[in-house]
Structures are given as C-alpha cells and as structure tokens.
Design a protein around this motif. Structure first.
Motif, PDB file in Angstrom:
ATOM      1  N   THR A   7      -0.629   0.628  11.042  1.00  0.00           N
ATOM      2  CA  THR A   7      -0.228   1.671  10.105  1.00  0.00           C
ATOM      3  C   THR A   7       1.291   1.752  10.106  1.00  0.00           C
ATOM      4  OG1 THR A   7      -0.427   3.381  11.801  1.00  0.00           O
ATOM      5  CG2 THR A   7      -2.344   3.011  10.382  1.00  0.00           C
ATOM      6  N   VAL A   8       1.850   2.042   8.938  1.00  0.00           N
ATOM      7  CA  VAL A   8       3.290   2.191   8.773  1.00  0.00           C
ATOM      8  C   VAL A   8       3.521   3.509   8.049  1.00  0.00           C
ATOM      9  CG1 VAL A   8       5.351   1.231   7.652  1.00  0.00           C
ATOM     10  CG2 VAL A   8       3.649  -0.313   8.655  1.00  0.00           C
ATOM     11  N   GLU A   9       4.427   4.305   8.560  1.00  0.00           N
ATOM     12  CA  GLU A   9       4.783   5.574   7.916  1.00  0.00           C
ATOM     13  C   GLU A   9       6.180   5.424   7.329  1.00  0.00           C
ATOM     14  OE1 GLU A   9       3.256   8.971   8.485  1.00  0.00           O
ATOM     15  OE2 GLU A   9       1.452   8.142   9.379  1.00  0.00           O
ATOM     16  N   LEU A  10       6.320   5.770   6.066  1.00  0.00           N
ATOM     17  CA  LEU A  10       7.631   5.774   5.414  1.00  0.00           C
ATOM     18  C   LEU A  10       7.943   7.207   4.991  1.00  0.00           C
ATOM     19  CD1 LEU A  10       7.506   2.612   3.084  1.00  0.00           C
ATOM     20  CD2 LEU A  10       8.677   2.846   5.276  1.00  0.00           C
ATOM     21  N   ALA A  11       9.059   7.723   5.470  1.00  0.00           N
ATOM     22  CA  ALA A  11       9.502   9.063   5.079  1.00  0.00           C
ATOM     23  C   ALA A  11      10.054   8.999   3.654  1.00  0.00           C
ATOM     24  CB  ALA A  11      10.571   9.550   6.055  1.00  0.00           C
TER      25      ALA A  11
ATOM     26  N   GLU B 247      -0.034 -10.552   3.131  1.00  0.00           N
ATOM     27  CA  GLU B 247      -0.084  -9.131   3.474  1.00  0.00           C
ATOM     28  C   GLU B 247      -0.922  -8.403   2.428  1.00  0.00           C
ATOM     29  OE1 GLU B 247       2.881  -5.362   2.981  1.00  0.00           O
ATOM     30  OE2 GLU B 247       3.739  -7.117   3.963  1.00  0.00           O
ATOM     31  N   THR B 248      -1.801  -7.554   2.908  1.00  0.00           N
ATOM     32  CA  THR B 248      -2.535  -6.635   2.044  1.00  0.00           C
ATOM     33  C   THR B 248      -2.214  -5.238   2.558  1.00  0.00           C
ATOM     34  OG1 THR B 248      -4.304  -8.232   1.736  1.00  0.00           O
ATOM     35  CG2 THR B 248      -4.791  -5.961   1.149  1.00  0.00           C
ATOM     36  N   THR B 249      -1.697  -4.388   1.680  1.00  0.00           N
ATOM     37  CA  THR B 249      -1.300  -3.040   2.075  1.00  0.00           C
ATOM     38  C   THR B 249      -2.084  -2.021   1.264  1.00  0.00           C
ATOM     39  OG1 THR B 249       0.912  -3.734   2.703  1.00  0.00           O
ATOM     40  CG2 THR B 249       0.626  -1.408   2.196  1.00  0.00           C
ATOM     41  N   ILE B 250      -2.650  -1.049   1.964  1.00  0.00           N
ATOM     42  CA  ILE B 250      -3.374   0.061   1.347  1.00  0.00           C
ATOM     43  C   ILE B 250      -2.490   1.292   1.453  1.00  0.00           C
ATOM     44  CG2 ILE B 250      -5.406   1.552   1.495  1.00  0.00           C
ATOM     45  CD1 ILE B 250      -6.768  -0.839   2.990  1.00  0.00           C
TER      46      ILE B 250
ATOM     47  N   GLY C 253       6.947  13.245  -0.372  1.00  0.00           N
ATOM     48  CA  GLY C 253       6.249  13.407   0.905  1.00  0.00           C
ATOM     49  C   GLY C 253       6.139  12.077   1.622  1.00  0.00           C
ATOM     50  N   PRO C 254       5.696  12.098   2.866  1.00  0.00           N
ATOM     51  CA  PRO C 254       5.549  10.848   3.619  1.00  0.00           C
ATOM     52  C   PRO C 254       4.464   9.957   3.005  1.00  0.00           C
ATOM     53  CG  PRO C 254       4.643  12.688   4.861  1.00  0.00           C
ATOM     54  CD  PRO C 254       5.280  13.262   3.634  1.00  0.00           C
ATOM     55  N   ALA C 255       4.637   8.664   3.210  1.00  0.00           N
ATOM     56  CA  ALA C 255       3.637   7.683   2.768  1.00  0.00           C
ATOM     57  C   ALA C 255       3.081   6.994   4.016  1.00  0.00           C
ATOM     58  CB  ALA C 255       4.262   6.660   1.840  1.00  0.00           C
ATOM     59  N   ARG C 256       1.778   6.956   4.108  1.00  0.00           N
ATOM     60  CA  ARG C 256       1.125   6.252   5.227  1.00  0.00           C
ATOM     61  C   ARG C 256       0.452   5.023   4.646  1.00  0.00           C
ATOM     62  NH1 ARG C 256      -4.000   6.072   7.890  1.00  0.00           N
ATOM     63  NH2 ARG C 256      -3.732   5.678  10.110  1.00  0.00           N
ATOM     64  N   LEU C 257       0.802   3.858   5.205  1.00  0.00           N
ATOM     65  CA  LEU C 257       0.291   2.575   4.730  1.00  0.00           C
ATOM     66  C   LEU C 257      -0.557   1.928   5.816  1.00  0.00           C
ATOM     67  CD1 LEU C 257       3.696   1.254   3.354  1.00  0.00           C
ATOM     68  CD2 LEU C 257       1.956   2.552   2.103  1.00  0.00           C
ATOM     69  N   VAL C 258      -1.622   1.259   5.418  1.00  0.00           N
ATOM     70  CA  VAL C 258      -2.417   0.447   6.326  1.00  0.00           C
ATOM     71  C   VAL C 258      -2.146  -1.001   5.923  1.00  0.00           C
ATOM     72  CG1 VAL C 258      -4.716  -0.128   7.180  1.00  0.00           C
ATOM     73  CG2 VAL C 258      -4.163   2.236   6.553  1.00  0.00           C
ATOM     74  N   VAL C 259      -1.483  -1.723   6.804  1.00  0.00           N
ATOM     75  CA  VAL C 259      -1.001  -3.069   6.497  1.00  0.00           C
ATOM     76  C   VAL C 259      -1.815  -4.094   7.284  1.00  0.00           C
ATOM     77  CG1 VAL C 259       1.001  -4.602   6.509  1.00  0.00           C
ATOM     78  CG2 VAL C 259       1.312  -2.143   6.116  1.00  0.00           C
ATOM     79  N   THR C 260      -2.416  -5.047   6.575  1.00  0.00           N
ATOM     80  CA  THR C 260      -3.142  -6.152   7.197  1.00  0.00           C
ATOM     81  C   THR C 260      -2.411  -7.437   6.870  1.00  0.00           C
ATOM     82  OG1 THR C 260      -5.241  -4.982   6.940  1.00  0.00           O
ATOM     83  CG2 THR C 260      -5.352  -7.356   7.349  1.00  0.00           C
TER      84      THR C 260
END
Length: 181
Positions: free
Chosen positions: A90-94, A108-111, A152-159
């Motif tokens: 998981t990656v969090e971007l402010a 890369e596949t990002t959700i 707002g923050p973004a939470r990504l699930v990166v595979t």
C-alpha cells in the motif's frame, strides 16, 4: 426299460442338480458358478486424495479479505521471460504529494483504494485522473508519475511483477514538457 447304467446316470444327474440348489441356497457358490451371472468388472479403486494445502488457522481465516479492489478500463496481457517476483504494497499519498517520475523492471497494477490520483505516462503525457475503485496498468519499464491533486489522502494498492533481484524502481527525468517531477 432302464438299465442299471441309465438309472445310475439319472441318479447322478439328480444329485448334481440337488447339490447345485443346496450350494446356491447355502451361499457357497460364487458369482459366475452354477448359473449365477458374473458381475461386471469391479470399479477401479479410487485414487487417494492428497491435500495440497491445509486450512488456515481460524484467526488467519477471519483476517483474510481484499486489500483493495478496482477495475482496469482496458484489456491487459502479461508475460515474463522467466521467474518473477510479485510485490503487493500500500502507498499513501498526501494531498499535493507525487511519486516522482520513475519506472519498474516489470509491470505495475495500481488500485485507487481511497481518494484520487492523476497519472501521466511517457507513452501519453496527458494527465488521467483515477478515482476510488478504479485501477491502472503500467507496462514493463514505462516511465510514469502519480500525483495526489485531491484535497484528501489517497491510498493505493500497488502490485508489481518484477524481474528477480532488480531494484523495484528507478527514477527517470520527466519525458513530458511541463510535467512535475
């Protein structure tokens, strides 16, 4: 008129029939004997079932579930030249944060699990916005950048599916004029 031989033959035949009846009634005769039909070939013995995975402990089973879920807008095709390492994080971007331009030695596949991000790739410098529940696919070695342009923050699930032993990313200069690093 019956001769002694005829009477003996008749008696023997009667005894053989009576013996067959007695043996059949007593259960001594085997299928295929004494007029019983032989059974069809017996069914083959079932192969033993070998468990390849054991059930997870109850605590682990209760904790399973999607880390994230999203929909890719186009068809993708994956292939590797050999073994590959798979990484899921998981990656969090402010708000206002960026990944910087980079590439991976694999795909890369990002959700987008929460929030929204803007993505640019070297292949198409047009910024594309992805919102919660959407997913994006970045081909092998494609330079790209993700930015959180939201409030707002973004939470990504990166595979990532990467070449074994290679670094998971390398920074690259922006290939798009006027694009943020």
């Amino acid at each position: 008129m019956l001769t002694s031989f005829g009477r003996t033959a008749r008696t023997v035949a009667t005894l053989v029939v009576l013996a067959g009846v007695v043996l059949t009634a007593a259960g001594c005769a085997q299928p295929g004997q004494l007029g019983h039909d032989a059974p069809a070939d017996p069914p083959p013995a079932a192969a033993p079932v070998v468990a390849t995975q054991t059930a997870p402990p109850p605590a682990a089973a209760a904790a399973t579930g999607d880390v994230g879920r999203g929909t890719l807008p186009t068809r993708i095709q994956l292939s590797t030249l050999g073994p590959a390492e798979v990484s899921v994080r998981t990656v969090e971007l402010a708000p206002g944060e960026t990944t910087g331009w980079h590439r991976h030695p694999g795909t890369e596949t990002t959700i987008v699990d929460t929030g929204e991000v803007t993505v640019q790739t070297a292949d198409d410098c047009t910024a594309t916005r992805y919102r919660q529940g959407q997913a994006l696919f970045v081909p092998d070695a494609e330079p790209h950048v993700l930015r959180n342009d939201g409030t707002g923050p973004a939470r990504l699930v990166v595979t990532q599916i990467l070449a074994p032993g290679a670094p998971d990313r390398s920074s690259v200069a922006s290939p798009c004029a006027g694009a943020a690093r």
